[in-house]
Motif scaffolding. Structure first.
Motif, PDB file in Angstrom:
ATOM      1  N   ALA A   1     -58.803  75.266 -22.898  1.00  0.00           N
ATOM      2  CA  ALA A   1     -58.004  76.570 -21.806  1.00  0.00           C
ATOM      3  C   ALA A   1     -56.960  77.558 -22.957  1.00  0.00           C
ATOM      4  O   ALA A   1     -57.024  78.750 -23.194  1.00  0.00           O
ATOM      5  CB  ALA A   1     -57.537  76.573 -20.775  1.00  0.00           C
ATOM      6  N   ARG A   2     -56.094  76.404 -23.487  1.00  0.00           N
ATOM      7  CA  ARG A   2     -55.576  76.472 -24.726  1.00  0.00           C
ATOM      8  C   ARG A   2     -55.974  77.296 -25.903  1.00  0.00           C
ATOM      9  O   ARG A   2     -55.889  78.105 -26.299  1.00  0.00           O
ATOM     10  CB  ARG A   2     -54.672  75.619 -25.032  1.00  0.00           C
ATOM     11  CG  ARG A   2     -53.746  75.076 -24.104  1.00  0.00           C
ATOM     12  CD  ARG A   2     -53.137  73.877 -24.358  1.00  0.00           C
ATOM     13  NE  ARG A   2     -53.136  72.391 -24.940  1.00  0.00           N
ATOM     14  CZ  ARG A   2     -53.759  72.341 -25.869  1.00  0.00           C
ATOM     15  NH1 ARG A   2     -52.972  72.040 -27.039  1.00  0.00           N
ATOM     16  NH2 ARG A   2     -54.278  70.891 -25.656  1.00  0.00           N
TER      17      ARG A   2
ATOM     18  N   VAL B   1     -58.884  78.839 -25.879  1.00  0.00           N
ATOM     19  CA  VAL B   1     -59.071  80.566 -25.689  1.00  0.00           C
ATOM     20  C   VAL B   1     -57.855  81.785 -25.190  1.00  0.00           C
ATOM     21  O   VAL B   1     -58.112  82.202 -26.056  1.00  0.00           O
ATOM     22  CB  VAL B   1     -60.093  80.539 -24.365  1.00  0.00           C
ATOM     23  CG1 VAL B   1     -60.197  81.977 -23.775  1.00  0.00           C
ATOM     24  CG2 VAL B   1     -61.287  79.638 -24.792  1.00  0.00           C
ATOM     25  N   ALA B   2     -57.081  80.987 -24.622  1.00  0.00           N
ATOM     26  CA  ALA B   2     -55.252  81.718 -24.601  1.00  0.00           C
ATOM     27  C   ALA B   2     -54.855  82.187 -25.833  1.00  0.00           C
ATOM     28  O   ALA B   2     -54.112  83.487 -26.121  1.00  0.00           O
ATOM     29  CB  ALA B   2     -54.670  81.324 -23.329  1.00  0.00           C
ATOM     30  N   ALA B   3     -54.907  81.191 -27.052  1.00  0.00           N
ATOM     31  CA  ALA B   3     -53.897  81.439 -28.378  1.00  0.00           C
ATOM     32  C   ALA B   3     -55.004  82.469 -28.744  1.00  0.00           C
ATOM     33  O   ALA B   3     -54.149  83.075 -29.543  1.00  0.00           O
ATOM     34  CB  ALA B   3     -54.269  80.205 -28.863  1.00  0.00           C
TER      35      ALA B   3
ATOM     36  N   ARG C   1     -57.166  85.071 -27.656  1.00  0.00           N
ATOM     37  CA  ARG C   1     -56.256  86.097 -26.714  1.00  0.00           C
ATOM     38  C   ARG C   1     -54.703  86.621 -27.096  1.00  0.00           C
ATOM     39  O   ARG C   1     -55.230  87.622 -27.196  1.00  0.00           O
ATOM     40  CB  ARG C   1     -56.343  85.820 -25.016  1.00  0.00           C
ATOM     41  CG  ARG C   1     -56.431  87.534 -24.787  1.00  0.00           C
ATOM     42  CD  ARG C   1     -56.207  87.344 -23.014  1.00  0.00           C
ATOM     43  NE  ARG C   1     -55.108  86.822 -22.908  1.00  0.00           N
ATOM     44  CZ  ARG C   1     -55.277  85.059 -22.030  1.00  0.00           C
ATOM     45  NH1 ARG C   1     -56.336  84.402 -21.607  1.00  0.00           N
ATOM     46  NH2 ARG C   1     -54.198  84.069 -22.294  1.00  0.00           N
ATOM     47  N   GLU C   2     -54.036  86.085 -27.130  1.00  0.00           N
ATOM     48  CA  GLU C   2     -53.090  86.328 -27.580  1.00  0.00           C
ATOM     49  C   GLU C   2     -52.650  86.802 -28.531  1.00  0.00           C
ATOM     50  O   GLU C   2     -51.901  88.220 -29.074  1.00  0.00           O
ATOM     51  CB  GLU C   2     -51.886  85.452 -26.815  1.00  0.00           C
ATOM     52  CG  GLU C   2     -51.493  84.936 -25.932  1.00  0.00           C
ATOM     53  CD  GLU C   2     -50.995  83.422 -25.117  1.00  0.00           C
ATOM     54  OE1 GLU C   2     -50.453  83.202 -25.739  1.00  0.00           O
ATOM     55  OE2 GLU C   2     -50.909  82.651 -23.859  1.00  0.00           O
TER      56      GLU C   2
ATOM     57  N   ASP D   1     -59.799  87.609 -21.782  1.00  0.00           N
ATOM     58  CA  ASP D   1     -60.580  86.255 -22.834  1.00  0.00           C
ATOM     59  C   ASP D   1     -61.703  86.922 -23.623  1.00  0.00           C
ATOM     60  O   ASP D   1     -62.502  87.846 -23.539  1.00  0.00           O
ATOM     61  CB  ASP D   1     -60.849  84.974 -21.948  1.00  0.00           C
ATOM     62  CG  ASP D   1     -60.032  84.665 -21.436  1.00  0.00           C
ATOM     63  OD1 ASP D   1     -58.688  84.425 -22.123  1.00  0.00           O
ATOM     64  OD2 ASP D   1     -60.407  84.399 -20.186  1.00  0.00           O
TER      65      ASP D   1
END
Length: 94
Positions: A34-35, A37-39, A41-42, A49
């Motif tokens: 999850a980290r 994918v979030a990184a 995306r951000e 995502d």
């Protein structure tokens, strides 16, 4: 971790804008997938995502995440690499 590819190499081997494949392997702990994918995306300032798929190793200690976000430039690719390299639990990034 090895050195990042050059802007020239990326531009000579990929069409921008377009999809770019990142492969990440890390330890299955602390929400690593999850980290990642979030990184991504951000870093790309994406609303959603990026497309991704995951696969755990047979022993369950590691997870492979393949992401294929749309990137606008080779510089964005390098920015994503730099961001993901900082994540705790990272084993391999290519």
């Amino acid at each position: 971790m090895s050195e990042l590819p050059s802007i020239e190499l990326l531009e000579n081997n990929h069409v921008f804008p377009g999809p770019y494949m990142f492969k990440v392997i890390g330890r299955v702990e602390d929400g690593f997938a999850a980290r990642v994918v979030a990184a991504v995306r951000e870093e790309l300032a994406a609303e959603f995502d990026p497309p991704f798929r995951m696969r755990e190793t047979a022993g369950g200690r590691h997870i492979s995440i393949t992401l294929e976000p749309r990137v606008e430039t080779a510089r964005q690719v390098l920015a994503v690499y730099r961001r993901v390299r900082k994540l705790a639990g990272l084993v391999v990034l290519w």
